[in-house]
Motif scaffolding. Structure first.
Motif, short mmCIF file in Angstrom:
data_model
loop_
_atom_site.label_atom_id
_atom_site.label_comp_id
_atom_site.label_asym_id
_atom_site.label_seq_id
_atom_site.Cartn_x
_atom_site.Cartn_y
_atom_site.Cartn_z
N SER A 148 0.85 -1.18 0.00
CA SER A 148 0.00 0.00 0.00
C SER A 148 0.89 1.24 0.00
O SER A 148 2.10 1.14 0.22
N ASP A 206 0.75 5.71 0.90
CA ASP A 206 0.08 6.92 1.34
C ASP A 206 0.67 8.05 0.51
O ASP A 206 1.80 8.49 0.75
N LYS A 244 1.74 11.26 2.28
CA LYS A 244 2.98 11.15 3.05
C LYS A 244 4.14 10.68 2.19
O LYS A 244 5.28 10.61 2.67
#
Length: 113
Positions: free
Chosen positions: A68, A70, A73
């Motif tokens: 995964s 983000d 970020k």
């Protein structure tokens, strides 16, 4: 300048879990991936993910690992479950930017039987 910093490796018993992180800086990347390498062997693909969320897994980790990211970020993750001794390796984060592959320093994952 592109920088990748992995963390989260360690020693775990077979059947256990670990979560790797790769903090990226210098740009945003359309595709990010995890690779692993054991002594005497070539570095092999574990999983990749695009910015849009398209994912690819090596057959050896399907159903056990989850990649995964983000995007806010600029961080990539690898959740590793049901770990096996054969998953023992140095795990590397990789991005492609400007036609050049950039690698992190690697993080050791050791799975004891």
């Amino acid at each position: 300048q592109v920088q990748l910093v992995e963390s989260g490796g360690g020693l775990v018993q077979a059947g256990g879990s670990l979560r790797l992180s790769c903090a990226a800086s210098g740009s945003t990347f359309s595709i990010m991936g995890w690779y692993r390498q054991t002594p005497g062997k070539q570095r092999g693909l574990v999983a990749t993910i695009t910015r849009g969320g398209s994912i690819y897994y090596a057959d050896s980790v399907k159903g056990r690992f989850s990649i995964s990211r983000d995007n806010a970020k600029n961080t990539l993750y690898l959740q590793m479950n049901s770990l096996k001794p054969e998953d023992t390796a140095v795990y590397y984060c990789k991005v492609l930017w400007g036609g050049v592959d950039y690698w992190g320093q690697g993080t050791q994952v050791t799975v004891s039987s």
